[in-house]
Design an enzyme around this catalytic site. Structure first.
Site, short mmCIF file in Angstrom:
data_model
loop_
_atom_site.label_atom_id
_atom_site.label_comp_id
_atom_site.label_asym_id
_atom_site.label_seq_id
_atom_site.Cartn_x
_atom_site.Cartn_y
_atom_site.Cartn_z
N THR A 189 30.57 35.43 49.73
CA THR A 189 30.53 36.50 49.04
C THR A 189 31.34 36.46 47.95
OG1 THR A 189 30.49 39.33 48.50
CG2 THR A 189 32.49 38.09 50.21
N ASN A 190 31.37 36.90 46.56
CA ASN A 190 32.53 36.94 45.73
C ASN A 190 33.09 38.31 45.45
OD1 ASN A 190 31.05 38.54 44.13
ND2 ASN A 190 29.31 36.92 44.68
N LYS A 191 34.13 38.29 44.00
CA LYS A 191 35.18 39.59 43.99
C LYS A 191 34.15 40.54 43.35
CE LYS A 191 39.02 35.92 43.32
NZ LYS A 191 39.81 36.09 42.18
N SER A 192 33.30 40.55 43.40
CA SER A 192 32.44 41.69 42.33
C SER A 192 32.72 43.11 43.00
CB SER A 192 30.92 41.15 42.80
OG SER A 192 30.36 42.75 41.75
N ALA A 205 26.69 40.15 40.91
CA ALA A 205 27.57 38.76 40.68
C ALA A 205 26.66 38.19 42.21
CB ALA A 205 28.24 38.88 41.21
#
Ligand code: PMT
Length: 395
Positions: free
Chosen positions: A205-208, A272
Site C-alpha cells: 500500500t502507500n501513505k495516503s 493513491a
C-alpha cells in the site's frame, strides 16, 4: 469576509475548554460571535474569557441587565447559526424532547434558524441507544450533527466520542453558509490508498490517509453536489450525505468508478492507486524461510487513463503525486491521461501531501499557464479545486 452571526451554546463537558479557540478562529474569519454558557459549562470555561474574546456580554441566565428585551428570544432570533458546542448527552436529550429548563435549552427551543450540534462525551454515553435515539431525533428535526471524532478521551483511553478540533468545527460552520452552487451536479471522488495482497495477511500500500479526497467529498456535498466517494481503507469517517463506496484494491476501485462513470459530471481521482501488484497472491501465509524475498510485481490497472480514453461529457481531474519536476511530470500525466485538470502536489514534503492536514498544489490544464494555490488546509484546497472546475465548466 463574512458578517454572519453565530451563537455558541456551551454545555458542561470537559471539551468546553477548547471553545475559546473556536471563538477566536470564528472572530478572525469575520463572524460576529455571541456566547451562552450553562451552569456546568462555567466549570470549564469562564464568562470572563468568553467576554474578553468576543467583546460581548455572555449569556448565562435570563437576567442580562443591559438587554432591554427578552434575552432568550432576542438571542434566538439574532443568530444566523446556533452551534451547541460541546453538546453533552444531557443537552442532546433535552433538545430531542423539547425541554426548556435553563437559559441555553430555552433559547435553543426558541431558535427558528439552523442549529449545528457538536457532541462530545464518553464513548459509552455516545453509543448508548438512548443517545443514538436522541441524535436520530435531532437529525429528523433538521438539526445538523457533527460526528464525534475517534481519539484520546478525558478518561485516558482512545475511543469515539471526542469533540472534533476547533478548526474542523470552524470549517463545518463555514460549510453551513456555503452556497449551493453545485446542486444537481454528480461528482465522483476517489480517496485513500489501495491495498494489493501478497498473501492473506500482507499487502502493498502507500501513505495516503484519504484526507484530501474526503475534504473534496465533504465540500462538494456541502455545496449541493450529489457525491459518490469511492475510498480505499482509511481511518476517516465518510462525510454525512455522500454515497460511500468502500474498496480495497485498485481493481475494486476501477469497477466502482466505472459503474458510476456514465452518469458523472465530474470525476476527481485523489486516490493513491497502487501502480503495481504482486504477480501472484499466495493463498496461505508465506513462510519466513528465505533471507531475501524477491517479489515479482506486474503493472496494475490505470483507472484514470481508462476514464480518459472512455471520456464523453465528463470533466476529468487527476492528481499527480511527485517528488521531483512537479510541473514537467504533471504536464505529461495531463496529456497522457486525457485530463481536463491536473492537480500537482509535491509528496516529498512532510508538511503537505500525504497524511498532512494541509496541501499546496499547482493546477495544470492544456493551453494554460500553471496556477499555484498556496499552502492551506485541505478543505480550502478542495474549495479552490471545485471553484476551478466550476469556472472551467461555466457553471
Ligand atoms: O490521502 P492524503 O494523505 O490526504 O494524501 C493526498 C494525496 C497525496 C494522496 C493526493 O493529494 C494525491 O496526490 N493523489 C494522487 C496520488 C497518485 O496516485 O498520484 P500518481 O501521480 O501516481 O497518479 C496520477 C493520477 O492517476 C492520480 O489521479 C491517480 O489517482 C491516478 N491513478 C494512478 C495509478 C493508477 N494505477 N491508476 C490511477 O487511476
Amino acid at each position: 469576509m463574512t458578517t454572519k452571526k453565530i451563537v455558541l451554546y456551551v454545555t458542561g463537558g470537559i471539551a468546553a475548554y477548547k471553545v475559546p479557540l473556536l471563538a477566536r478562529d470564528l472572530i478572525k474569519k469575520g463572524y460576529q460571535v455571541r456566547v451562552a454558557l450553562t451552569q456546568n459549562a462555567q466549570k470549564y470555561v469562564t464568562v470572563d474569557t468568553m467576554q474578553v474574546l468576543t467583546k460581548q456580554d455572555v449569556y448565562t441566565d435570563f437576567t442580562l441587565q443591559k438587554v432591554a428585551y427578552v434575552p432568550h428570544v432576542h438571542l434566538a432570533q439574532w443568530a444566523d447559526l446556533a452551534v451547541v458546542v460541546p453538546a453533552t448527552a444531557n443537552i442532546i436529550a433535552k433538545m430531542a424532547q423539547g425541554l426548556a429548563d435553563d437559559f441555553v435549552s430555552t433559547t435553543l427551543l426558541a431558535t427558528p434558524g439552523p442549529i449545528l450540534v457538536v457532541p462530545a462525551m464518553n464513548d459509552h454515553m455516545w453509543e448508548n441507544p438512548a443517545t443514538q435515539r436522541n441524535i436520530a431525533q435531532l437529525k429528523a428535526d433538521g438539526k445538523r450533527v457533527l460526528e464525534p471524532a475517534h481519539g484520546f478521551l478525558a478518561e485516558g483511553y482512545a475511543a469515539k466520542g471526542r469533540m472534533p478540533e476547533p478548526i474542523e468545527i470552524s470549517q463545518a460552520i463555514d460549510e453551513s453558509f456555503q452556497s449551493q452552487d453545485l446542486q444537481e451536479k454528480r461528482i465522483v471522488i476517489t480517496a485513500g490508498g489501495t491495498q494489493e495482497d501478497l498473501d492473506p495477511v500482507r499487502y502493498l500500500t502507500n501513505k495516503s490517509s484519504g484526507k484530501m479526497g474526503y475534504a473534496l467529498a465533504q465540500i462538494a456535498q456541502a455545496r449541493g453536489a450529489h457525491v459518490t466517494l469511492i475510498s480505499g481503507p482509511t481511518n476517516l469517517t465518510p462525510p454525512t450525505g455522500v454515497d460511500f463506496q468502500p474498496v480495497r484494491t485498485a481493481q475494486e476501485m476501477q469497477v466502482k468508478v466505472n459503474q458510476v462513470y456514465a452518469q458523472a459530471d465530474v470525476v476527481i481521482m485523489a486516490a493513491a492507486v497502487a501502480d503495481y501488484l504482486p504477480v501472484q497472491t499466495a493463498s496461505q501465509k508465506i513462510k519466513k524461510n528465505q533471507d531475501v524475498w524477491h517479489l515479482e510485481l506486474k503493472k496494475n490497472v490505470d483507472i484514470l487513463q481508462g476514464l480518459g480514453q472512455a471520456k464523453t461529457h465528463q470533466f476529468l481531474v487527476g492528481f499527480a503525486a511527485e517528488t521531483q519536476d512537479l510541473i514537467a511530470n504533471g504536464q505529461k500525466k495531463l496529456a497522457k491521461k486525457n485530463l481536463d485538470l491536473l492537480v500537482a502536489n509535491d509528496v516529498s514534503r512532510s508538511d503537505i501531501g500525504f497524511n498532512s492536514d494541509q496541501n499546496e498544489v499547482t493546477f495544470l490544464a492544456s493551453q494554460q499557464a500553471p496556477r499555484k494555490i498556496n499552502k492551506a488546509q485541505k478543505h480550502q484546497i478542495a474549495q479552490a479545486i471545485l471553484d476551478e472546475i466550476k469556472a472551467r465548466q461555466g457553471w
